[in-house]
Design an enzyme around this catalytic site. Structure first.
Site, PDB file in Angstrom:
ATOM      1  N   ASP A  85      -9.876  13.599   8.533  1.00 54.24           N
ATOM      2  CA  ASP A  85      -9.194  12.652   7.636  1.00 54.24           C
ATOM      3  C   ASP A  85      -9.203  13.164   6.179  1.00 54.24           C
ATOM      4  OD1 ASP A  85      -7.969  10.224   6.770  1.00 54.24           O
ATOM      5  OD2 ASP A  85      -9.923   9.280   6.456  1.00 54.24           O
TER       6      ASP A  85
ATOM      7  N   GLU B  88      -6.309   6.579  -1.841  1.00 50.65           N
ATOM      8  CA  GLU B  88      -6.215   5.554  -0.800  1.00 50.65           C
ATOM      9  C   GLU B  88      -6.662   4.184  -1.307  1.00 50.65           C
ATOM     10  OE1 GLU B  88      -5.041   4.966   2.225  1.00 50.65           O
ATOM     11  OE2 GLU B  88      -3.996   6.827   1.832  1.00 50.65           O
TER      12      GLU B  88
ATOM     13  N   HIS C 244      -9.553   7.869   4.184  1.00 47.81           N
ATOM     14  CA  HIS C 244      -9.397   6.470   4.619  1.00 47.81           C
ATOM     15  C   HIS C 244     -10.746   5.825   4.949  1.00 47.81           C
ATOM     16  CE1 HIS C 244      -5.334   8.104   5.431  1.00 47.81           C
ATOM     17  NE2 HIS C 244      -4.929   6.888   5.133  1.00 47.81           N
TER      18      HIS C 244
ATOM     19  N   TYR D 124      -5.203  14.819  -2.472  1.00 50.80           N
ATOM     20  CA  TYR D 124      -5.424  14.006  -1.289  1.00 50.80           C
ATOM     21  C   TYR D 124      -6.519  14.585  -0.403  1.00 50.80           C
ATOM     22  CZ  TYR D 124      -4.030  10.396   2.004  1.00 50.80           C
ATOM     23  OH  TYR D 124      -4.009   9.279   2.810  1.00 50.80           O
TER      24      TYR D 124
ATOM     25  N   HIS E  50       1.580   4.173  -3.014  1.00 52.89           N
ATOM     26  CA  HIS E  50       1.437   5.639  -2.971  1.00 52.89           C
ATOM     27  C   HIS E  50       2.561   6.302  -3.781  1.00 52.89           C
ATOM     28  CE1 HIS E  50      -2.018   6.557  -0.579  1.00 52.89           C
ATOM     29  NE2 HIS E  50      -1.607   5.881   0.468  1.00 52.89           N
TER      30      HIS E  50
ATOM     31  N   HIS F  69       0.841  -1.207   0.000  1.00 56.34           N
ATOM     32  CA  HIS F  69       0.000   0.000   0.000  1.00 56.34           C
ATOM     33  C   HIS F  69       0.875   1.256   0.000  1.00 56.34           C
ATOM     34  CE1 HIS F  69      -3.495   2.534   1.562  1.00 56.34           C
ATOM     35  NE2 HIS F  69      -2.459   3.265   1.906  1.00 56.34           N
ATOM     36  N   GLU F  70       1.838   1.289   0.903  1.00 56.57           N
ATOM     37  CA  GLU F  70       2.653   2.503   1.033  1.00 56.57           C
ATOM     38  C   GLU F  70       3.514   2.725  -0.204  1.00 56.57           C
ATOM     39  OE1 GLU F  70       1.901   4.565   3.227  1.00 56.57           O
ATOM     40  OE2 GLU F  70       0.718   3.254   4.516  1.00 56.57           O
TER      41      GLU F  70
END
Ligand SMILES: [Zn+2]
Length: 272
Positions: free
Chosen positions: A188, A115, A193, A106, A95, A91-92
């Site tokens: 958020d 996300e 998320h 974002y 990005h 996931h990271e």
């Protein structure tokens, strides 16, 4: 990042669990992007994949800082070490890929798409590494990240958003799986998320309808959509949905793939 090199490419395991997991899962992420999408690392130009482990003190997160991965150890009460889950690593790093392909803002729906795309490629890293078909995959993100103290199966569920945890201290997983439950919030970054549950479920539905291995067709469709010039930085869910339907037709013609993708977005209430 300050620190010393503990494992370079090709070196043997170190015995430091976080370092060895980071090494293995950075490698697994590279393998998905190279072997399936013919993409040579995050930037498509062989960027070395570097990870710093044991960042900070009981640090409860992992992130891509624009140049490398950074992993915290977690506090041991709510969170375990952040290298524990292969899809969180994927996931990271995803990005980083997303950042190189588009600048999906974002916040709000474009942020939730950002996300969701990170979850899609994170789960594809996990499924490709395990060679799991769409039926074998658990469609959970971050299994093992919460300690046994927490009433949780994972951080998120792509199959059933909102069902990943329900804990007295943490509360309940707030993710919706349908547009009728879209969460309007200023928290958020506008729920990036939270509302990512909706496009996450669309991917799950499309992948399971198409069948087989998710990275082969549905993953290819989502990847090509991510790399498409038609993906604006302000894209909302319905614009991204239309793009994936177009890409499915471009790749596979008018058939089960295009119909499955279209139906998935209808089923989560994004398109009519
Ligand atoms: Zn993320």
């Amino acid at each position: 990042m300050p620190g010393r090199l503990i494992r370079a490419e090709g070196q043997a395991t170190t015995g430091d669990v976080a370092a060895d997991e980071a090494y293995a899962y950075l490698g697994a992420t590279y393998e998905l992007f190279w072997e399936v999408f013919q993409r040579h690392s995050i930037d498509g130009a062989g960027l070395p994949l570097i990870g710093t482990v044991h960042y900070g003190q009981n640090y409860e997160n992992a992130f891509w800082n624009g140049e490398q991965m950074v992993f915290g150890d977690g506090d041991g009460e709510i969170f375990n070490r952040f290298t524990i889950a292969i899809d969180i690593v994927g996931h990271e790093l995803a990005h980083g890929v997303i950042e190189h392909e588009t600048s999906l803002a974002y916040k709000g729906q474009s942020g939730a798409l950002n996300e969701s795309l990170a979850d899609v490629f994170g789960t594809l890293v996990k499924q490709y590494h395990a060679k799991h078909s769409v039926e074998q995959a658990d469609w959970l993100i971050g299994v093992g990240l919460f300690t046994d103290e927490v009433k949780a199966t994972a951080l998120r569920s792509m199959k059933a958003p909102g069902s990943a945890y329900d804990d007295p201290a943490l509360g309940k997983d707030p993710q919706p799986g349908h547009m009728r439950d879209y969460v309007d919030t200023t928290e958020d970054n506008g729920g990036v998320h939270i509302n990512s549950g909706i496009p996450n479920r669309a991917f799950y539905l499309a992948a399971t309808a198409i069948g087989g291995y998710a990275w082969e067709k549905s993953g290819r469709i989502w990847y090509e959509a991510l790399c498409d010039e038609g993906l604006w930085d302000t894209a909302d869910f319905s614009q991204f949905a239309a793009l994936t339907v177009d890409v499915a037709e471009r790749l596979y013609g008018v058939g089960v793939e295009q119909q499955s993708v279209r139906q998935a977005w209808v089923d989560v209430g994004v398109i009519a």
